[in-house]
Design a protein around this motif. Structure first.
Motif, PDB file in Angstrom:
ATOM      1  N   THR A 155      39.397   9.750   6.666  1.00  0.00           N
ATOM      2  CA  THR A 155      40.275  10.283   5.621  1.00  0.00           C
ATOM      3  C   THR A 155      40.159  11.804   5.617  1.00  0.00           C
ATOM      4  O   THR A 155      39.074  12.334   5.404  1.00  0.00           O
ATOM      5  CB  THR A 155      39.894   9.750   4.221  1.00  0.00           C
ATOM      6  N   LEU A 202      46.324  12.803   0.359  1.00  0.00           N
ATOM      7  CA  LEU A 202      45.334  11.881   0.887  1.00  0.00           C
ATOM      8  C   LEU A 202      45.996  10.998   1.922  1.00  0.00           C
ATOM      9  O   LEU A 202      47.016  10.374   1.658  1.00  0.00           O
ATOM     10  CB  LEU A 202      44.730  11.016  -0.225  1.00  0.00           C
ATOM     11  N   ALA A 203      45.428  10.982   3.104  1.00  0.00           N
ATOM     12  CA  ALA A 203      45.896  10.101   4.170  1.00  0.00           C
ATOM     13  C   ALA A 203      44.655   9.507   4.809  1.00  0.00           C
ATOM     14  O   ALA A 203      43.581  10.108   4.765  1.00  0.00           O
ATOM     15  CB  ALA A 203      46.699  10.896   5.198  1.00  0.00           C
ATOM     16  N   GLU A 204      44.783   8.331   5.353  1.00  0.00           N
ATOM     17  CA  GLU A 204      43.655   7.753   6.066  1.00  0.00           C
ATOM     18  C   GLU A 204      44.190   6.933   7.221  1.00  0.00           C
ATOM     19  O   GLU A 204      45.348   6.528   7.238  1.00  0.00           O
ATOM     20  CB  GLU A 204      42.767   6.905   5.164  1.00  0.00           C
ATOM     21  N   LEU A 233      50.864  10.685   8.754  1.00  0.00           N
ATOM     22  CA  LEU A 233      49.734  10.335   9.607  1.00  0.00           C
ATOM     23  C   LEU A 233      49.893  10.837  11.039  1.00  0.00           C
ATOM     24  O   LEU A 233      49.287  10.285  11.941  1.00  0.00           O
ATOM     25  CB  LEU A 233      49.526   8.818   9.582  1.00  0.00           C
ATOM     26  N   ARG A 244      30.717  13.306   6.759  1.00  0.00           N
ATOM     27  CA  ARG A 244      31.558  14.122   5.890  1.00  0.00           C
ATOM     28  C   ARG A 244      31.477  15.594   6.284  1.00  0.00           C
ATOM     29  O   ARG A 244      30.407  16.089   6.642  1.00  0.00           O
ATOM     30  CB  ARG A 244      31.063  13.940   4.459  1.00  0.00           C
ATOM     31  N   TYR A 285      34.044   0.858  10.190  1.00  0.00           N
ATOM     32  CA  TYR A 285      35.030  -0.071   9.646  1.00  0.00           C
ATOM     33  C   TYR A 285      35.129  -1.285  10.559  1.00  0.00           C
ATOM     34  O   TYR A 285      34.975  -1.170  11.775  1.00  0.00           O
ATOM     35  CB  TYR A 285      36.384   0.634   9.551  1.00  0.00           C
ATOM     36  N   PRO A 344      41.668  14.307   3.337  1.00  0.00           N
ATOM     37  CA  PRO A 344      42.485  14.814   2.242  1.00  0.00           C
ATOM     38  C   PRO A 344      42.468  16.332   2.237  1.00  0.00           C
ATOM     39  O   PRO A 344      41.486  16.938   2.618  1.00  0.00           O
ATOM     40  CB  PRO A 344      41.819  14.256   0.997  1.00  0.00           C
ATOM     41  N   TYR A 369      36.911  15.997   5.365  1.00  0.00           N
ATOM     42  CA  TYR A 369      36.992  14.875   6.300  1.00  0.00           C
ATOM     43  C   TYR A 369      35.876  13.906   5.967  1.00  0.00           C
ATOM     44  O   TYR A 369      34.731  14.323   5.746  1.00  0.00           O
ATOM     45  CB  TYR A 369      36.797  15.335   7.748  1.00  0.00           C
ATOM     46  N   THR A 370      36.193  12.613   5.933  1.00  0.00           N
ATOM     47  CA  THR A 370      35.154  11.594   5.805  1.00  0.00           C
ATOM     48  C   THR A 370      35.353  10.576   6.913  1.00  0.00           C
ATOM     49  O   THR A 370      36.484  10.304   7.337  1.00  0.00           O
ATOM     50  CB  THR A 370      35.184  10.879   4.436  1.00  0.00           C
ATOM     51  N   TRP A 371      34.241  10.042   7.384  1.00  0.00           N
ATOM     52  CA  TRP A 371      34.266   9.011   8.409  1.00  0.00           C
ATOM     53  C   TRP A 371      33.337   7.895   7.964  1.00  0.00           C
ATOM     54  O   TRP A 371      32.230   8.151   7.493  1.00  0.00           O
ATOM     55  CB  TRP A 371      33.762   9.568   9.739  1.00  0.00           C
ATOM     56  N   ARG A 413      37.136   4.414   9.795  1.00  0.00           N
ATOM     57  CA  ARG A 413      38.125   4.797   8.798  1.00  0.00           C
ATOM     58  C   ARG A 413      37.918   6.293   8.564  1.00  0.00           C
ATOM     59  O   ARG A 413      36.836   6.720   8.170  1.00  0.00           O
ATOM     60  CB  ARG A 413      37.961   4.045   7.494  1.00  0.00           C
TER      61      ARG A 413
END
Length: 167
Positions: A108, A6-8, A154, A77, A98, A110, A93-95, A106
């Motif tokens: 992510t 998991l990275a964001e 990242l 997503r 933010y 994963p 992918y999620t957006w 933001r």
């Protein structure tokens, strides 16, 4: 052993702009350093059921696999799973907007998959994150050096920033 990464990152651009760029697989080689080529196997644009062939460099070796889009909510997503490849993988992918004015995103991405001998390297990297590394020994991918990075840091975020704002 199942490996979840998991990275964001927070990117200084609108959610719609970041999601449109990142959700188009054809853009991946421009912002994700491990991806070397992408070929659509079904006609674009992205939709549930779309299939895309990727070629990447992983642990110093060429890795070819086909992802199928299994879920897609534009701007929010996208989920891809291997339809063909050397091992099962899934990327989500999620957006999300933010910041106080929701002027940033933001993101992510994963990834999860099955690997035999993997450990988490807890040494801090430039961005303060951790990287997963392959361990030496029986069960390591043939020819993979012990400690070769799996690109769980990242670097993808910096690549996406360069794609959105070229110098």
């Amino acid at each position: 052993m199942k490996v979840d990464v998991l990275a964001e990152a927070v990117i200084a651009a609108s959610c719609g702009h970041v999601a449109a760029c990142a959700a188009d697989p054809a853009n991946a080689p421009e912002w994700y350093s491990n991806i070397t080529s992408v070929d659509w196997l079904t006609p674009p644009p992205v939709a549930v059921g779309s299939k895309v062939a990727f070629v990447a460099r992983f642990l110093g070796r060429r890795l070819a696999y086909t992802y199928e889009i299994t879920a897609y909510e534009p701007g929010r997503r996208m989920v891809m799973r291997t339809a063909q490849g050397p091992f099962p993988m899934e990327t989500t992918y999620t957006w999300e907007p933010y910041g106080e004015d929701a002027d940033r995103t933001r993101m992510t991405p994963p990834q999860s998959g099955r690997a035999q001998r993997v450990r988490l390297d807890r040494r801090r990297r430039d961005g303060g994150g951790h990287t997963a590394r392959a361990a030496q020994g029986p069960g390591s991918p043939q020819g993979a050096p012990g400690g070769a990075p799996l690109n769980a840091d990242l670097t993808w975020a910096e690549g996406l920033r360069r794609r959105l704002w070229p110098s």
